[in-house]
Structure formats: C-alpha cells, structure tokens
Design a protein around this motif. Structure first.
Motif, short mmCIF file in Angstrom:
data_model
loop_
_atom_site.label_atom_id
_atom_site.label_comp_id
_atom_site.label_asym_id
_atom_site.label_seq_id
_atom_site.Cartn_x
_atom_site.Cartn_y
_atom_site.Cartn_z
N ARG A 457 -4.92 10.27 -11.97
CA ARG A 457 -3.81 10.49 -10.93
C ARG A 457 -2.15 10.17 -11.33
NH1 ARG A 457 -7.42 7.63 -7.82
NH2 ARG A 457 -5.98 6.07 -7.22
N ILE A 458 -2.15 8.84 -11.81
CA ILE A 458 -0.72 8.51 -11.91
C ILE A 458 -0.35 8.43 -13.47
CG2 ILE A 458 -0.99 7.30 -9.71
CD1 ILE A 458 -1.19 4.73 -11.64
N GLY A 459 -1.12 8.79 -14.28
CA GLY A 459 -0.74 8.72 -15.85
C GLY A 459 -1.05 7.31 -16.40
N LYS A 460 -1.52 7.38 -17.62
CA LYS A 460 -2.29 6.20 -18.46
C LYS A 460 -1.32 5.35 -18.66
CE LYS A 460 -3.65 8.78 -21.88
NZ LYS A 460 -4.36 9.10 -22.89
N GLU A 461 0.08 5.47 -18.78
CA GLU A 461 0.84 4.43 -18.76
C GLU A 461 0.90 3.47 -17.61
OE1 GLU A 461 3.69 8.05 -17.48
OE2 GLU A 461 1.80 7.57 -18.37
N TYR A 462 0.42 3.69 -16.70
CA TYR A 462 0.48 2.79 -15.47
C TYR A 462 -0.87 2.07 -15.31
CZ TYR A 462 4.89 5.06 -14.25
OH TYR A 462 6.19 5.70 -14.28
N THR A 463 -1.70 2.37 -16.34
CA THR A 463 -3.28 1.91 -16.10
C THR A 463 -3.18 0.13 -16.06
OG1 THR A 463 -4.29 3.57 -17.10
CG2 THR A 463 -5.43 1.65 -17.06
N ASN A 464 -2.44 -0.28 -16.92
CA ASN A 464 -2.36 -1.82 -17.04
C ASN A 464 -1.73 -2.58 -15.89
OD1 ASN A 464 -3.98 -2.00 -19.40
ND2 ASN A 464 -2.00 -1.85 -20.74
N VAL A 465 -0.56 -1.89 -15.53
CA VAL A 465 0.17 -2.52 -14.34
C VAL A 465 -0.64 -2.24 -12.86
CG1 VAL A 465 1.55 -0.58 -13.70
CG2 VAL A 465 2.42 -2.87 -13.54
N ILE A 466 -1.20 -1.38 -12.92
CA ILE A 466 -2.30 -1.32 -11.69
C ILE A 466 -3.49 -2.37 -11.73
CG2 ILE A 466 -4.08 -0.01 -10.81
CD1 ILE A 466 -1.55 1.19 -9.71
N ASN A 467 -4.04 -2.51 -12.78
CA ASN A 467 -4.86 -3.53 -12.96
C ASN A 467 -4.29 -4.82 -12.81
OD1 ASN A 467 -7.25 -2.04 -13.52
ND2 ASN A 467 -7.01 -2.31 -15.58
N MET A 468 -3.19 -5.20 -13.13
CA MET A 468 -2.26 -6.45 -12.94
C MET A 468 -2.10 -6.54 -11.46
SD MET A 468 1.17 -8.14 -14.55
CE MET A 468 0.42 -8.37 -16.05
N LEU A 469 -1.69 -5.60 -10.76
CA LEU A 469 -1.47 -5.66 -9.28
C LEU A 469 -2.60 -6.06 -8.54
CD1 LEU A 469 0.35 -4.68 -6.76
CD2 LEU A 469 -0.95 -2.58 -6.89
N LEU A 470 -3.91 -5.30 -8.77
CA LEU A 470 -5.09 -5.72 -8.13
C LEU A 470 -5.54 -7.12 -8.41
CD1 LEU A 470 -7.29 -2.54 -8.91
CD2 LEU A 470 -5.90 -3.06 -7.01
N LEU A 471 -5.25 -7.67 -9.48
CA LEU A 471 -5.83 -8.86 -9.86
C LEU A 471 -4.92 -10.11 -9.84
CD1 LEU A 471 -7.77 -8.03 -13.11
CD2 LEU A 471 -8.88 -8.46 -10.90
N THR A 472 -3.87 -9.64 -9.11
CA THR A 472 -2.92 -10.80 -8.69
C THR A 472 -2.43 -10.68 -7.19
OG1 THR A 472 -1.08 -9.50 -9.09
CG2 THR A 472 -1.89 -10.97 -10.93
N LEU A 473 -2.91 -9.69 -6.45
CA LEU A 473 -2.63 -9.72 -5.00
C LEU A 473 -3.69 -10.54 -4.36
CD1 LEU A 473 -2.30 -6.04 -4.29
CD2 LEU A 473 -0.53 -7.55 -3.92
N PRO A 474 -3.49 -11.16 -3.37
CA PRO A 474 -4.48 -12.15 -2.55
C PRO A 474 -5.73 -11.14 -2.04
CG PRO A 474 -2.59 -11.53 -1.08
CD PRO A 474 -2.13 -10.96 -2.27
N GLY A 475 -7.00 -11.88 -2.09
CA GLY A 475 -8.06 -11.00 -1.69
C GLY A 475 -8.97 -10.78 -2.87
N THR A 476 -9.75 -9.58 -2.47
CA THR A 476 -10.84 -9.54 -3.32
C THR A 476 -10.77 -7.83 -3.86
OG1 THR A 476 -12.60 -10.72 -2.41
CG2 THR A 476 -13.31 -8.87 -3.68
#
Length: 679
Positions: A457-476
């Motif tokens: 959807r957004i391009g493979k260059e953003y894959t890692n930063v998306i994972n970093m977002l998910l795993l450092t936001l509060p919550g599950t």
C-alpha cells in the motif's frame, strides 16, 4: 572399687573453661559446686563421676552446649539475661506484625493494576491456510502452526490470533460457518486443534480465535431446519414475505448487502426471503430470538472449554436490524431508488448498531468472565466493528466505567488511512487517543486478511518505520503474519486476495510453506530474499529490527506503560515521547513518513538535553550514536528511538497539556523498586 569406677563416665574439661558434652545419661546426678550463687549458674566438675577421681580439680562454670538436656536448658532459660532478651524479641514481633500487614496493604492499595497477558506483547494474527502446510496438500493446517511456534517465540510475542478454522464451505474464506463446534478438515481434526492449544500453552503463550456470531453458512443444520420451519429453528433466521413472480423478486425494502445488491434472497423451500448482510450463502441469525443468543453462548463455552484464551468477535455491529423494515436513507437523494445496488449508496441506519446490540456484546463478556476466575486465566474479548465514519460508535465497544464490554475494539484506522505523511499518522493516532475512554487500552493494526499488505500500500521503504510506530505506541499492536519480514502482495493476475499468499519461511520450493507440488496461492516471487531464514542471518533485516523493537518494548517501562506526548508533526515526520514518572529515562521516537528531514527538537522542548543517544534505528549502523538534539536528521522512511536522562517530565509542562496521554497510569519508586499509582 574398680567395678564402681568402670560404671562411671569420665568428662574432659574444655580449654575454654566449659565442659565438653560427650553425651547425656538420663537420670544421672548433676553435682553443683556453687549452689548458693546469686545468678544460679550451674557449676559442675563431673556428671556421675566418683568424687575421689576429681577431688583435686577446680570446679568449672557450666556453659550452654548442643544437645543439653531439658533440666540444663531450663536452668539457663530462667536466667534474667535470657529471659529479658526473649521477651524483647517477642514484643518486637508482636509490634512489627501490624506494621508489616499495614505496609503490605498500603503497597497493594497504591500499586497500579497489573497489565494483563493481552497487554504484554503484540498479537500475532495467523491466517491458517497460508501459514504452514504439513500434509503436502498445498493448504496450511493446524499442525503447521504448531510446527512454527518457535518463530513466535523468536519474535518475543506472547499471543497468537488464529482466524476462522470452523467447518465451512469456504465461501468468504471460512466466514460462513457450517458447524461452530468442528474444525474444517482442510486444517486437520479436533485432536489436532487440542494438541495445538496444549503446545501453545506449554510454551507460555496465549491464543485467541475468531467468533462469527452474525451469520452462518446456508449449509448449516440450523438453516436447513429453519427453511423447513422445523420446531424452534423456524425463527433462527430473519424471514419475511416477498413477492416472487416470473423469476423476479420484489424484496421487502431497499436494504443492500455489504457485497452489493439486495440483502434479501428468496428461498424456494420456505417460499420466503431471508436476510443476509453479506453473501447470499451467509444468512443472518435472528438475535431477537433468545434461543439463538443461547446457542452462541454455548458455542463460546465449548471453545473456552477447549482451552481458548479469548475471542475476536466479528461483525458485531450487524447483529441486530430494525424490525420496522423501513427503507434506509439514500446518500444521494436525487439518485433513482431503483438503481441502488452498492452498499455505499445508503446510510445504514436500520441495519447496523441497533438498540440492544451492545447488550448482546456485554452478555458475551459475562460468559467469558465466568471462565476468568482462575488465576492467570483471564479470557480476552476484542470486537471487530470498523465504524470508520464514527469514532464515537467505535469507542462504545470499550463499555463504560461501570459495565465492561470488549477489552478493546480492534483499530482499523491506520489500515484505512489513504495518504501517508507525518501529519496523517499523527491525526490517525490522535483520533483514537483523544476519544478513547479514560483508563482504557488502545490497539493498533496496519494489516489483516482482507486488506492489501502495508508494504504494497505505501511502499517497502516505509515497512520498518511502520513497525517501529506499532511497537512504540502505547497499547497492544496486531501483527498480520509476514509483516515482520516485510512481505508484499503477490503480483499475480486472477488472484482475489493477494495479501493471503503463503508465508515465506526460506528459499526452498514454495518458500518452505509446503513440500507438495502446489500451494493454494502462488508464493511471492521475492521469496528468495524475503524470508525468515535469510533475515535471521542479516543484522539489519526487517525481522531482526522487529525483534529488537519488541525487546525494547518489553524491557523499558516508559514504552510499555508510560506517558505518550506528541512533540512534533509535519508532512514528513511524526515525533512523540514516552516517559514514566519516577524514572529518569526518556525515549523520543522520530519517525519519517515522507522525505528527508531535519528538525530542531531543542526548540520544541526547551528542557531537552543538548545530546541524546540513538537507542535503536531502522538503519542499524546508526544505533548507539550520539546526536545533537538541535539537528535531528532522518532519511525517507527512517525511524529512530532516542534515549536521554532527565528528571523533568514533559507531560507536566504547560506547553504540552492536552498533548499527553496514558492508559494505565503508573509511577516508579527507585527506592523501593516498585510501581505505584498516586504520584
């Protein structure tokens, strides 16, 4: 005389002036040398010894010795120095008991609620048909999930979400259930399922599964009995008269299904129309019939009895429909009513989120709670509603402060986000956090079995930063299988769901998914480079970054359960901070969702130190570097986690009031090494 001496017992005087005990002979006499002593200290020269043998020896003071008899022990215990010490110790114990009890009660009272297992790590969502095939038929199965549990452990994930494995004709990929109490043969047997649950629990993991209560397959025995008007099953579904002449059906109203066209289907057996919110092969159950509701409760109990730790309850907003059957309002008032066929052309005021729907969901919660009494066996409930247009309606699934509903509604807002930028990410995160009821726990997801993969959807260059977002936001957060290695949609024609392609395990045939001749969907052509085996050996791989991020989340309290404060956002970057009261360790996430950017964080937060350390970066070569907080540079798609130390918390600063959120408030005491609530 010699005979008497042979019956005597000799003793040797110890060098320290006491008597070395060589054993005690019951009923022997104890000769005291100084019976008139004020302290009544026993003094003896011998025990049962002929006085002539020791008449020339000086009497020695008897001291306590190991194994002394009761008579000797009582002599000492009555002395003032022992008696006073004993009483002091006794009253100290008496006095300290209420203090210890009070301290324990106080610690429990001020301690924050412990996080549940469903809050401890991301949830790993598995589409079983695409995960691992063990019988070479080209379809993933339950044994395949069991075989790959070590991969889940490697990711530091604690909870697995298995999507629908119910017996089904596989219309809508298994979401039209033929038997709620059986496993589809494609995936294995009920024994395979039980073995999988046991293996999951043996590894200390938890497992949740889908529950699809809104509808069944038209092959379900309930529907077959209902279409024949058999007993109580006659009203298990929503039936209504409709005109049927010359092959043309005139439905009761203008309601349309999610997949388009009328949501009413004529049945030749019953000579009536039945209602279906989804495909015509998936008739809706009638939840205004209490017997139907009881059936679903029994199904929940059945799977909980099998060891399931919770459910994701699908399509809950569709559980009830209005009984008056009025036409739903048109979005375009000028459109010819006869031409309406798409779901988006109507406002669904009468077919979603009806009065009483939340009562049904809460009743599911109560059934789960009955199985949550055992320590460590809390049963989780998440709801899938996807009220994208109405955030307030989504938040209602949390329940109230008095009545609990779901632990959290699954959050699809990042999945449905159309344009990627620092601003759009901020707006989407903020939308959820500012509307979430106080004290509740958020959820985040960027992929699922019915949405194009995030990399596509957004391009493979953003894959890692998306994972970093998910795993450092509060919550599950929820991780859809393959996102941890950056899997993309398969680029193959005539494939309806390219995001369901087989998991890429290695560079072997079919990416290690199957040893058979074919797989049910083609494997992505990039599997030689994008697979688990290869990425384990690459320090800077997407897989190892995901793992390191998860370790960071698990090991650092500020990221696990601390405050989140928005620091900065623009078209390129989204910057937020994680901190915990009482800890001097603070983390700042600088995530680039646009183009190369340089920002001055010191200008935004004046209390920042001049330097910070890069704790983790999507570019592993930058990890550990010290950077100037006045010039934080990020490349396109780069994410960095900065770490610094300070005692000045951002969430208490006036500038950031209204920009900081915490789900489960906690404070840290370094003196006691505990968390507490009131700070």
């Amino acid at each position: 005389m010699a005979e008497e001496e042979s019956k005597s017992f000799s003793v040797e005087l110890s060098e320290k002036g006491g008597i070395e005990n060589k054993g005690f002979v019951q009923n022997e006499a104890l000769n005291e040398c100084n019976a008139n002593s004020q302290e009544e200290i026993p003094e003896t020269c011998a025990v049962g010894i002929n006085s002539a043998a020791v008449q020339n020896q000086d009497c020695e003071v008897l001291k306590p010795f190991a194994g002394m008899p009761k008579e000797v022990l009582l002599k000492f215990s009555s002395q003032a120095r022992y008696k006073v010490t004993r009483e002091i110790l006794f009253w100290l114990i008496i006095a300290s008991t209420p203090v210890l009890v009070g301290a324990t009660i106080a610690i429990v009272a001020v301690s924050p609620k412990c996080l549940g297992w469903w809050q401890a790590s991301p949830i790993y969502q598995i589409y079983p048909r695409s995960f691992k095939d063990t019988n070479k038929d080209g379809n993933g199965d339950l044994k395949g999930i069991q075989e790959k549990l070590d991969h889940i452990m490697y990711l530091n994930i604690k909870t697995i979400w298995i999507t629908s494995v119910y017996k089904s004709p596989l219309k809508d990929f298994g979401y039209g259930v033929e038997d709620f109490r059986d496993v589809d043969p494609m995936f294995g047997t009920m024994r395979d399922f039980e073995n999988l649950i046991a293996a999951i629990h043996d590894k200390g993991l938890k497992v949740i599964m889908d529950l699809i209560p809104n509808h069944t397959s038209d092959k379900h025995s309930w529907f077959q009995l209902s279409r024949n008007r058999t007993g109580k099953y006659a009203d298990y579904y929503i039936w209504h008269d409709c005109a049927h002449t010359d092959g043309t059906i005139t439905p009761p109203n203008n309601w349309v299904s999610v997949y388009g066209n009328s949501s009413w289907q004529y049945d030749e057996v019953r000579k009536q129309c039945y209602f279906h919110q989804f495909g015509k092969e998936q008739p809706d159950l009638n939840f205004r019939n209490s017997a139907v509701l009881e059936e679903i409760h029994d199904i929940i109990k059945f799977w909980l009895g099998k060891g399931i730790d919770g459910f994701s309850i699908n399509t809950v907003k569709f559980l009830l429909e209005a009984t008056h059957l009025r036409n739903e309002p048109q979005v375009n008032k000028s459109q010819n009513p006869e031409s309406i066929s798409a779901y988006s052309e109507l406002y669904h005021d009468y077919t979603t989120t009806q009065v009483g729907m939340h009562d049904i969901v809460r009743s599911f919660r109560r059934t789960l709670d009955k199985f949550s009494n055992e320590p460590g066996r809390y049963r989780f409930m998440g709801t899938e509603a996807n009220n994208q247009e109405n955030i307030e309606a989504t938040m209602m699934y949390y329940g109230t402060s008095f009545i609990q509903e779901s632990d959290f509604p699954f959050n699809f807002y990042l999945i449905n986000m159309e344009n990627l930028s620092g601003n759009s990410i901020f707006e989407t995160v903020s939308l959820w956090m500012k509307n979430m009821p106080k004290g509740k726990w958020p959820n985040w997801a960027v992929g699922d079995p019915s949405t194009a993969r995030i990399t596509s959807r957004i391009g493979k260059e953003y894959t890692n930063v998306i994972n970093m977002l998910l795993l450092t936001l509060p919550g599950t957060s929820t991780t859809y299988y393959g996102e941890e290695i950056g899997m993309e949609n398969i680029a193959t024609e005539n494939v309806t769901f390219p995001e369901k392609s087989p998991m890429q395990w290695n560079g072997n045939l079919h990416a290690g998914f199957s040893e058979g001749n074919l797989s049910w969907l083609p494997v992505n052509l990039d599997y030689q480079n994008v697979n688990v085996e290869v990425q384990k050996t690459q320090p800077n791989s997407t897989l190892n970054l995901y793992r390191e991020l998860n370790l960071l989340r698990n090991n650092e309290l500020p990221i696990h359960r601390g405050w989140m404060c928005y620091i900065w956002n623009d078209s390129n970057v989204f910057v937020y901070l994680r901190e915990l009261d009482g800890l001097d360790k603070v983390f700042i996430m600088v995530l680039n969702f646009g183009q190369e950017s340089i920002i001055d964080l010191k200008a935004v937060v004046s209390e920042l130190p001049s330097e910070a350390t890069i704790r983790l970066s999507t570019n592993f070569s930058n990890t550990g570097k010290v950077v100037n907080t006045k010039t934080i540079k990020t490349e396109k798609g780069e994410g960095i986690v900065l770490e610094y130390k300070t005692r000045k918390t951002v969430h208490t600063m006036e500038t950031f009031q209204g920009k900081c959120f915490v789900a489960e408030k906690a404070c840290y005491s370094s003196a006691l090494n505990i968390l507490y609530m009131h700070c």
